[in-house]
Each structure stands twice: as structure tokens, then as C-alpha cells.
Scaffold this motif. Sequence first.
Motif, PDB file in Angstrom:
ATOM      1  N   TRP B 236       0.843  -1.198   0.000  1.00 31.75           N
ATOM      2  CA  TRP B 236       0.000   0.000   0.000  1.00 31.75           C
ATOM      3  C   TRP B 236       0.880   1.251   0.000  1.00 31.75           C
ATOM      4  CZ3 TRP B 236      -1.307   4.547   2.291  1.00 31.75           C
ATOM      5  CH2 TRP B 236      -2.602   5.051   2.045  1.00 31.75           C
ATOM      6  N   LEU B 237       1.968   1.218   0.786  1.00 36.36           N
ATOM      7  CA  LEU B 237       2.823   2.402   0.915  1.00 36.36           C
ATOM      8  C   LEU B 237       3.490   2.746  -0.416  1.00 36.36           C
ATOM      9  CD1 LEU B 237       2.653   0.970   3.847  1.00 36.36           C
ATOM     10  CD2 LEU B 237       4.539   2.502   4.420  1.00 36.36           C
ATOM     11  N   LEU B 238       3.985   1.742  -1.100  1.00 36.32           N
ATOM     12  CA  LEU B 238       4.646   2.014  -2.375  1.00 36.32           C
ATOM     13  C   LEU B 238       3.644   2.497  -3.422  1.00 36.32           C
ATOM     14  CD1 LEU B 238       7.326   1.945  -3.983  1.00 36.32           C
ATOM     15  CD2 LEU B 238       6.601  -0.284  -4.843  1.00 36.32           C
ATOM     16  N   LEU B 239       2.494   1.813  -3.487  1.00 39.49           N
ATOM     17  CA  LEU B 239       1.493   2.182  -4.494  1.00 39.49           C
ATOM     18  C   LEU B 239       1.008   3.613  -4.262  1.00 39.49           C
ATOM     19  CD1 LEU B 239      -0.548  -1.152  -4.607  1.00 39.49           C
ATOM     20  CD2 LEU B 239       1.112  -0.338  -6.293  1.00 39.49           C
ATOM     21  N   LYS B 240       0.777   3.956  -2.976  1.00 45.09           N
ATOM     22  CA  LYS B 240       0.299   5.308  -2.666  1.00 45.09           C
ATOM     23  C   LYS B 240       1.363   6.349  -2.990  1.00 45.09           C
ATOM     24  CE  LYS B 240      -3.166   7.700  -1.168  1.00 45.09           C
ATOM     25  NZ  LYS B 240      -4.483   7.530  -1.847  1.00 45.09           N
ATOM     26  N   SER B 241       2.603   6.033  -2.679  1.00 44.76           N
ATOM     27  CA  SER B 241       3.670   7.009  -2.944  1.00 44.76           C
ATOM     28  C   SER B 241       3.817   7.233  -4.448  1.00 44.76           C
ATOM     29  CB  SER B 241       4.989   6.535  -2.330  1.00 44.76           C
ATOM     30  OG  SER B 241       5.496   5.430  -3.040  1.00 44.76           O
ATOM     31  N   ARG B 242       3.630   6.169  -5.228  1.00 44.51           N
ATOM     32  CA  ARG B 242       3.702   6.333  -6.680  1.00 44.51           C
ATOM     33  C   ARG B 242       2.548   7.177  -7.203  1.00 44.51           C
ATOM     34  NH1 ARG B 242       4.979   0.703  -9.571  1.00 44.51           N
ATOM     35  NH2 ARG B 242       7.234   0.690  -9.333  1.00 44.51           N
ATOM     36  N   GLU B 243       1.416   7.024  -6.550  1.00 44.45           N
ATOM     37  CA  GLU B 243       0.232   7.786  -6.961  1.00 44.45           C
ATOM     38  C   GLU B 243       0.469   9.275  -6.698  1.00 44.45           C
ATOM     39  OE1 GLU B 243      -3.468   5.926  -5.432  1.00 44.45           O
ATOM     40  OE2 GLU B 243      -4.148   7.978  -5.054  1.00 44.45           O
ATOM     41  N   LEU B 244       1.158   9.592  -5.593  1.00 45.42           N
ATOM     42  CA  LEU B 244       1.294  10.985  -5.164  1.00 45.42           C
ATOM     43  C   LEU B 244       2.574  11.657  -5.643  1.00 45.42           C
ATOM     44  CD1 LEU B 244       0.075  10.677  -1.449  1.00 45.42           C
ATOM     45  CD2 LEU B 244      -1.242  11.479  -3.437  1.00 45.42           C
ATOM     46  N   ALA B 245       3.627  10.889  -5.873  1.00 48.88           N
ATOM     47  CA  ALA B 245       4.940  11.493  -6.118  1.00 48.88           C
ATOM     48  C   ALA B 245       4.965  12.275  -7.434  1.00 48.88           C
ATOM     49  CB  ALA B 245       6.016  10.397  -6.140  1.00 48.88           C
TER      50      ALA B 245
END
Lengths: 324, 324
Positions: B236-245
Motif C-alpha cells: 500500500w505504501l509504495l502504491l500510494k507514494s507512486r500515486e502521489l509522487a
Amino acid sequence: MHQIQHLQQLVNQAIAGKTFKGEPAELYDPINYIMSLGGKRLRPVLLLMATDLFSGSVLKALEPAVAIELFHNFTLVHDDIMDKAPLRRGKPTVHAKWNENVAILSGDVMLVEAYRLMMNTEDQVLRQVLDVFNETAAGVCRGQQIDMNFEQEDGITIPEYLEMIRLKTAVLLAASLRIGALLGGAAADDAGKLYKFGESLGIAFQLQDDILDVYGDPEKFGKQTGGDIIANKKTWLLLKSRELAEGLDEEELNYWFNESDAGPSEKVRAVTAVFDRLGIRTLAEAEMNDHAEHALQQLEAIPVPAERKKLLREFAEQLLVREN
Amino acid sequence: MHQIQHLQQLVNQAIAGKTFKGEPAELYDPINYIMSLGGKRLRPVLLLMATDLFSGSVLKALEPAVAIELFHNFTLVHDDIMDKAPLRRGKPTVHAKWNENVAILSGDVMLVEAYRLMMNTEDQVLRQVLDVFNETAAGVCRGQQIDMNFEQEDGITIPEYLEMIRLKTAVLLAASLRIGALLGGAAADDAGKLYKFGESLGIAFQLQDDILDVYGDPEKFGKQTGGDIIANKKTWLLLKSRELAEGLDEEELNYWFNESDAGPSEKVRAVTAVFDRLGIRTLAEAEMNDHAEHALQQLEAIPVPAERKKLLREFAEQLLVREN
């Protein structure tokens, strides 16, 4: 009474009508693939014949019949991984076509789906049917493990070999009949006789397989003979010949068993010649006939008019004169 | 009311008392081995708590509780083959200690034995219990296949990820509760609420696992943090960071994702720094809390005195503040 071909058709239609759908595709495509490769559908046909024998109808047993075939195909998918087999019924095995992980996991789902379909029974026989299924599923796994162990072991006896093929092959045929009988409302005792019929028939069937691999007509058998000899497979014929061979015959069997550089056809010819000198074919056929005889006696003993048992007898006889 | 530790003890005793015996040893030794490695016994304890909630007693649910743990361990044995994992709970995995064939086949037997134990129910709930079990078993397999597919896929969305962890982790916790409820005589509707409690709790639990892997205290967490980052695991952390970065953060995530020669601790530090700048931890905790909240609401809605639900609430809270 239903004809054998009619029952096979019924099973094939039921299988064709039951596409396993679901996400992800990697899990369900292999199930539809392996189920569509065909085969003789022995186990579901036996199940339907048993239901017919006691109830005169088969339709209510159709889903459990598909369940038995699905279970059988689950064992093929996992066994093919373990045996590193590239082909099944002339087509790529699931692990060859996809990969091992897909084969492990779609096999697991097949086992679960087999339970699901097997539960399409009336409530009053559900527990009995599943008890038979659990016992049988564990037995088939035991048979496969014993078979794998045999590859590494020496000094396997004929009784040990018969117990292995009983578990690996015969109990599933027997369970198909017992489940069919229970679905048809048979008394426990009669379902038990039919189980023993299937068990002995299954052992005879496997022994015939061993015989045909050496002595079958390649054209009718559908594959080159001698495969078991080339692979050093510990069949009834090899085990019996080792038990009986003395002097030069013993030496020759040992030589070919340990000779990995030999030309395959030379090896097949030489080992078959030893078998012939020892009269192994006759002995194997006698053992097979004993089991077939025992099977038919069990069938006789079921208190149902002989006329109604004709189809099962016919099926057993067809199975044991097949050359493929 | 039973204490949590007391229930764990009860489960451990039941497991210890149930040695799986049979021939050949290669098939049954791995079952006893993996079952003896311990673990928190979450699923059987949840099952017993659910039975307790509706019936005030747990003993009649003990065999199905062991069945759920056996099923869970079957999935571990097969998953470990697929993931090529050398260790499980600090000990060699079954395929590492024996071999892959043994792991496939003893896993198969575990699934069958799980069905057998699960059938120790009263007749009037047998079909319902097995329906839940079938559905769940297929769901867990689906979750594992989706998880494997994710390794090869780009562009996985957060909802897709949540659906994967729902299937792979949450439905089995949920099913444990539903089965326990049915065994305790719960109405279908109440068993359904408890199922949803377990489902949301399971998702929260997995999200916490993702968070702890990055932000856990290594001493309490029991392993080095950052393992998911090193393995490029799509949490979840990686997917969310990719969504936001955006901009430099996006570039840096891409760099580390594709950089296989980097020192692991350097990579963990750098990726964690990006997570920190994007506030990923807070977002992940908020998502986790949403699911935990939803779980507790479902529990609230079950028409049983609050006093009787204390243990399940306590268990859920303990589960979500654990640091290991």
C-alpha cells in the motif's frame, strides 16, 4: 438402462457445460484446459452406473460425477509436476504450458471445486459421501508418495506393489462406485460390495497396463511398447522376474537395469526375452484374472437382478480386453 | 468467558494432541513439522471466540478450529514453494527441508485433512460450514495468484491492492469467525456481521504489516525493517507514494525501483525519505484505521450484550497495536 457410450456423452456434456470462470484467468484457464483434453471418463461413468444400479436414474448424480473427474484431473496436474512430465494425452501438461506455480495453485483450486461439486447431494447422504471422498483423496496422495519412494528403493515386494497400485489407482475407481451407490440409495453393505468390485477391477486394470506396456500391439495400444522397461519402472512384471530369475537371467536383468547407455530397443528386446523365458506374461495374466474374478464375484453378490448388473459387468469386461 | 491466552493454549494442546500418523512418513512428517512451528494461532482463536460469543462454550468447535489452522498451514506450505522461501518462522520451509514434491503432496493431504476435521460439526450446520470453507479456500487461492501476478504488473491501483489482500489474508480470518458463529448457533445475519468484522480487521491487519515493515521497531517487529522496499514489493505504501509522487520524488522512486545494484540500507533510507516527504505513513495509518473502525462497527451491530463482545474487541485492538 443406459448404454456406456450414452453415459460418457452425458459426462462430456456436463463437463463442457461447466466452464470454470473466475479471476484471475491463470487460475481457471488451466482447469478448463485439462478438463477439455478428454479421456475415457471411467470414474464418472462408473459413478453414474452405480447410481443407476440402485435407483434406475442417473441425472441427480451428474455433479458428483463431474466432481470425481475433476478430482482425478487435479491429481494428474500435480503428479505431472512431480514426474516432470511434458505431455498429457498428447498435449502439453499444465506446468509445461503455464508454469509450475500455476499448476500447483490451479490444482489446489480444482481440489476445492471438486469438494464443492461433490456436495450436490441430498442432505441425508452428504456426510457419508464426503467421508468416502476424504478417505479416498488421502489414499490417492499416499499412493503417489509410495510410488515416488519406490523409485529410490530396492527390494520392493509384490504385495507392496499391489498395495501401491491399490491406493494410486484402484481406490478412486472404487470410491466412484461407492459414492454412486450411496447417491442411488444403496444400503451400506451393498455400496461396500460395489467398492470391492471397483477396487479389484482397478488393480486388474493396472496390471493389464503393465502387461500391455510390454506385450501390447503398439498400434492398438497407442504408444510404443517397452516404455516401462526403458525407464526401469518397477512394474509387477519386473518385480516378479527379479523374484524368479536365477543364474544368467538374474545377471542379465541386473545388467540392463544398471546399463544407462544401452540402445533402448536392444534393452527392451533383451529384458522381454528374460520375461519370456520366465513365463512372466502368463503369471501376470493369472494375477490380473484373479483380481478380475474377485471383482465379478463381488458384483454377483449384490442382491439386485442380474439383468440390472449387466452393464457394469460388460464395462468391466471391456476394460480388461482393451488394447489401448 | 475465555481469556485469549487460554484459547491459544487450548488450540495448541489440540494441535499437539493431533499427531498426523500414516504411511508413508514423507507425507505425514511435514504436516506435524509445520504445525509444530507455532505461530499466533489467530484463526482458530477467532473461530473459538465466535463460537463462545453465541453459545458460551468452545469445546465443540475445537476440531474445526484445528481444521482452519491446518488449512492456513497448507497455504503456507504451497506458497513457500511458489515464493521459493527458504525459511518459515525461522525454520526451514517444508520444500527446503524435504523437497518440492513432498511439499506439494503433503500440502494436498493437509487440505484433505482440513476438510475431514472441518466436518466435525453437528449435521444441521455441516453444509453451511462447508459452503463457507469452499468459498474461502477458493478465495485464498485467487488472492495468492493475484499477488503473484502483481509482481509482473505495473499500474496496480490501491483498490486492486485492497482486493488482493482481502482475498489473500482477510477472507480466512472472516471465515474463521463465520464458521465459529455457525457452530455456536448464530443466525445467518449475525454470522454475516461477524464475517465483515473479520474481513475489515484482516485488511487493517495487513495494512499494519505494510506499515511495520517500514516503520516498525526492529527489536519488537522481530525482523529488520525495509524488507518490502528492498524486494520492490508493491505494498500500500509504495502504491500510494507512486500515486502521489511528482518531480524529483517520482524520479527518485523510479530510480530506486529499477536500481538492483544499490546497497540495501541506502535504498531503504532513500525510499523511506520519499515516503516521509509525502506523508505516506499518516495516510496508511488513516486507511488502516478506517478499516479497523468499520470492523468494530460491525461488531457493535451484533445483538449480543456488549460484555460478551469484550474479548473480540480486545483481541482486535491487541492485533492492531502489536509491533511484531
